[in-house]
Design a protein around this motif. Structure first.
Motif, PDB file in Angstrom:
ATOM      1  N   ALA A  54     -15.818 -56.447  11.468  1.00 14.87           N
ATOM      2  CA  ALA A  54     -14.862 -56.577  10.376  1.00 14.87           C
ATOM      3  C   ALA A  54     -15.132 -55.530   9.291  1.00 14.87           C
ATOM      4  O   ALA A  54     -14.196 -54.889   8.788  1.00 14.87           O
ATOM      5  N   VAL A  55     -16.390 -55.335   8.925  1.00 16.54           N
ATOM      6  CA  VAL A  55     -16.732 -54.341   7.905  1.00 16.54           C
ATOM      7  C   VAL A  55     -16.389 -52.944   8.404  1.00 16.54           C
ATOM      8  O   VAL A  55     -15.857 -52.111   7.659  1.00 16.54           O
ATOM      9  N   LEU A  56     -16.663 -52.660   9.664  1.00 14.62           N
ATOM     10  CA  LEU A  56     -16.320 -51.374  10.246  1.00 14.62           C
ATOM     11  C   LEU A  56     -14.810 -51.149  10.226  1.00 14.62           C
ATOM     12  O   LEU A  56     -14.324 -50.071   9.881  1.00 14.62           O
ATOM     13  N   GLY A  57     -14.048 -52.164  10.575  1.00 18.06           N
ATOM     14  CA  GLY A  57     -12.589 -52.058  10.563  1.00 18.06           C
ATOM     15  C   GLY A  57     -12.055 -51.815   9.167  1.00 18.06           C
ATOM     16  O   GLY A  57     -11.151 -50.995   8.967  1.00 18.06           O
ATOM     17  N   VAL A  58     -12.603 -52.517   8.186  1.00 24.71           N
ATOM     18  CA  VAL A  58     -12.167 -52.327   6.799  1.00 24.71           C
ATOM     19  C   VAL A  58     -12.500 -50.902   6.345  1.00 24.71           C
ATOM     20  O   VAL A  58     -11.690 -50.232   5.701  1.00 24.71           O
ATOM     21  N   GLY A  59     -13.685 -50.399   6.701  1.00 25.23           N
ATOM     22  CA  GLY A  59     -14.080 -49.037   6.317  1.00 25.23           C
ATOM     23  C   GLY A  59     -13.192 -47.989   6.959  1.00 25.23           C
ATOM     24  O   GLY A  59     -12.769 -47.025   6.311  1.00 25.23           O
ATOM     25  N   LEU A  60     -12.899 -48.150   8.242  1.00 21.11           N
ATOM     26  CA  LEU A  60     -12.019 -47.201   8.922  1.00 21.11           C
ATOM     27  C   LEU A  60     -10.609 -47.223   8.336  1.00 21.11           C
ATOM     28  O   LEU A  60      -9.974 -46.176   8.174  1.00 21.11           O
ATOM     29  N   GLY A  61     -10.125 -48.396   8.033  1.00 20.99           N
ATOM     30  CA  GLY A  61      -8.787 -48.510   7.439  1.00 20.99           C
ATOM     31  C   GLY A  61      -8.732 -47.852   6.079  1.00 20.99           C
ATOM     32  O   GLY A  61      -7.780 -47.140   5.758  1.00 20.99           O
TER      33      GLY A  61
ATOM     34  N   GLY B 267     -10.690 -45.459   5.002  1.00 26.11           N
ATOM     35  CA  GLY B 267     -10.815 -44.022   5.211  1.00 26.11           C
ATOM     36  C   GLY B 267      -9.507 -43.401   5.653  1.00 26.11           C
ATOM     37  O   GLY B 267      -9.147 -42.300   5.208  1.00 26.11           O
ATOM     38  N   TYR B 268      -8.782 -44.085   6.520  1.00 25.53           N
ATOM     39  CA  TYR B 268      -7.496 -43.566   6.969  1.00 25.53           C
ATOM     40  C   TYR B 268      -6.505 -43.503   5.810  1.00 25.53           C
ATOM     41  O   TYR B 268      -5.772 -42.528   5.656  1.00 25.53           O
ATOM     42  N   LEU B 269      -6.490 -44.551   4.993  1.00 21.77           N
ATOM     43  CA  LEU B 269      -5.564 -44.548   3.864  1.00 21.77           C
ATOM     44  C   LEU B 269      -5.909 -43.447   2.868  1.00 21.77           C
ATOM     45  O   LEU B 269      -5.022 -42.818   2.299  1.00 21.77           O
ATOM     46  N   LEU B 270      -7.180 -43.223   2.638  1.00 21.65           N
ATOM     47  CA  LEU B 270      -7.576 -42.223   1.649  1.00 21.65           C
ATOM     48  C   LEU B 270      -7.512 -40.798   2.195  1.00 21.65           C
ATOM     49  O   LEU B 270      -7.059 -39.882   1.515  1.00 21.65           O
TER      50      LEU B 270
END
Length: 193
Positions: A25-32, A34-37
């Motif tokens: 979950a933390v990895l998914g939130v970080g990737l999301g 990063g993609y948005l930014l």
């Protein structure tokens, strides 16, 4: 006793599963995030550079603008400048193997030199010098034997010596091959004792 160990095993597996799901979950939130930014950037570096150039040099979108006399001229037309640089030739080098030693005229001292030559002609000049190396060395030693102790001290003396050696080598090569071609003599080592 068997009954007491089973709940501990279940709680251990349960903890591992919770950590795995939390990590995912933390990895998914970080990737999301990063993609948005950073991932939604539509321009490549080349496009960004072109935009910067357009901002600094505003030009009409059609690529042409009318001149003062009504004629159309192209904007951003590439024009090359004439080079003021003369044609440059490759310099070829050859170092005479070893050092040459001679007694100085009217002195108990001697001079030991290492000599390199250079030319901007083709490598045939270097092959000629190498083929006639004994004669070239003899011409160099004959020239060196004319120098006294006071004639070989200082920068100007070295330059004069190099010029005299160049003339002696070219004279010997003219005698042997019909063409000298040596354009520079370089004193690669210089010892007076």
């Amino acid at each position: 006793m068997v009954d007491e160990d089973e709940p501990k095993k279940k709680s251990g597996i349960l903890k591992i599963l919770i950590f795995v799901f939390a990590g995912v979950a933390v990895l998914g939130v970080g990737l999301g995030a990063g993609y948005l930014l950073f991932g939604a950037q539509p321009n490549s570096p080349e496009q960004l550079a072109a935009e910067l150039i357009e901002r600094n040099n505003p030009a009409p979108a059609q690529g042409e603008e009318p001149s003062e006399d009504g004629e159309e001229k192209a904007v951003n037309e590439k024009v090359s400048k004439e080079s003021t640089k003369d044609e440059v030739f490759q310099t070829l080098y050859f170092e005479i193997p070893g050092t040459l030693t001679t007694n100085l005229k009217n002195s108990r001292r001697f001079l030991q030199v290492g000599i390199g030559i250079s030319t901007q002609y083709d490598d045939q000049i270097l092959r000629n010098v190498e083929a006639h190396l004994p004669a070239v060395k003899a011409a160099i030693l004959a020239t060196l034997s004319d120098y006294g102790e006071e004639d070989v001290v200082g920068r100007e003396a070295r330059k004069t010596l190099a010029d005299d050696l160049k003339a002696a080598i070219n004279e010997e090569m003219m005698r042997l091959e019909g063409f000298g071609g040596v354009e520079g003599v370089h004193l690669t080592s210089y010892v007076m004792q």
